[in-house]
Write a protein that holds these residues in place. Structure first.
Motif, PDB file in Angstrom:
ATOM      1  N   THR A 195       0.592  -1.413  -0.111  1.00 32.99           N
ATOM      2  CA  THR A 195       0.061  -0.128   0.178  1.00 32.99           C
ATOM      3  C   THR A 195       0.743   1.365   0.217  1.00 32.99           C
ATOM      4  N   ASP A 196       2.114   1.301   0.032  1.00 25.64           N
ATOM      5  CA  ASP A 196       3.117   2.212   0.011  1.00 25.64           C
ATOM      6  C   ASP A 196       3.699   2.792  -0.945  1.00 25.64           C
ATOM      7  N   THR A 197       3.207   2.448  -2.234  1.00 27.97           N
ATOM      8  CA  THR A 197       3.792   2.865  -3.527  1.00 27.97           C
ATOM      9  C   THR A 197       3.343   4.222  -4.088  1.00 27.97           C
ATOM     10  N   ALA A 198       4.075   4.887  -4.604  1.00 27.78           N
ATOM     11  CA  ALA A 198       3.798   5.949  -5.224  1.00 27.78           C
ATOM     12  C   ALA A 198       2.730   6.150  -6.183  1.00 27.78           C
ATOM     13  N   GLN A 199       2.523   4.949  -6.771  1.00 25.65           N
ATOM     14  CA  GLN A 199       1.245   4.793  -7.884  1.00 25.65           C
ATOM     15  C   GLN A 199      -0.039   4.490  -7.267  1.00 25.65           C
ATOM     16  N   GLY A 200       0.095   4.078  -6.049  1.00 26.78           N
ATOM     17  CA  GLY A 200      -1.049   3.554  -5.105  1.00 26.78           C
ATOM     18  C   GLY A 200      -0.845   2.119  -4.842  1.00 26.78           C
ATOM     19  N   PRO A 201      -2.065   1.472  -4.253  1.00 25.94           N
ATOM     20  CA  PRO A 201      -1.905   0.071  -3.592  1.00 25.94           C
ATOM     21  C   PRO A 201      -1.433  -0.829  -5.139  1.00 25.94           C
ATOM     22  N   GLU A 202      -0.499  -1.811  -4.837  1.00 27.10           N
ATOM     23  CA  GLU A 202      -0.090  -2.722  -5.984  1.00 27.10           C
ATOM     24  C   GLU A 202      -0.101  -4.222  -5.064  1.00 27.10           C
ATOM     25  N   LEU A 203      -0.473  -5.182  -5.931  1.00 29.22           N
ATOM     26  CA  LEU A 203      -0.663  -6.708  -5.532  1.00 29.22           C
ATOM     27  C   LEU A 203       0.688  -7.148  -6.087  1.00 29.22           C
ATOM     28  N   VAL A 204       1.450  -7.714  -5.078  1.00 24.75           N
ATOM     29  CA  VAL A 204       3.004  -8.329  -5.211  1.00 24.75           C
ATOM     30  C   VAL A 204       2.656  -9.839  -5.358  1.00 24.75           C
ATOM     31  N   LEU A 205       3.457 -10.453  -6.414  1.00 24.01           N
ATOM     32  CA  LEU A 205       3.098 -11.697  -6.519  1.00 24.01           C
ATOM     33  C   LEU A 205       4.712 -12.331  -6.710  1.00 24.01           C
ATOM     34  N   GLN A 206       4.751 -13.506  -6.225  1.00 23.52           N
ATOM     35  CA  GLN A 206       6.068 -14.165  -6.387  1.00 23.52           C
ATOM     36  C   GLN A 206       5.760 -15.415  -7.261  1.00 23.52           C
ATOM     37  N   GLY A 207       6.629 -15.898  -8.317  1.00 25.10           N
ATOM     38  CA  GLY A 207       6.624 -16.936  -8.819  1.00 25.10           C
ATOM     39  C   GLY A 207       7.812 -17.290  -9.574  1.00 25.10           C
ATOM     40  N   LYS A 208       7.987 -18.325 -10.560  1.00 33.49           N
ATOM     41  CA  LYS A 208       9.252 -18.520 -11.055  1.00 33.49           C
ATOM     42  C   LYS A 208       9.192 -17.686 -12.258  1.00 33.49           C
TER      43      LYS A 208
END
Length: 63
Positions: free
Chosen positions: A3-16
């Motif tokens: 929730t602390d990005t300059a562009q607004g909230p972002e979903l962060v995903l982890q994957g291969k």
């Protein structure tokens, strides 16, 4: 969710990281921007991603 990005909230995903063949195939339909990548997410994580998306929408309703 970040929730602390300059562009607004972002979903962060982890994957291969996807292999070169997959990246090329995806790039034909939608070339990634310079700051984007193609990742693979296991099907077993679909439910967790769905819940994260639901939480993100609840926290920041679409316009």
């Amino acid at each position: 969710m970040d929730t602390d990005t300059a562009q607004g909230p972002e979903l962060v995903l982890q994957g291969k990281v996807a292999d070169a063949v997959t990246r090329a195939a995806c790039g034909q339909d939608s070339p990634p921007a310079d700051d984007e990548g193609i990742i693979r997410i296991p099907v077993r994580m679909v439910d967790q991603i769905r819940k994260a998306c639901d939480a993100a929408e609840a926290a920041d309703p679409p316009l």
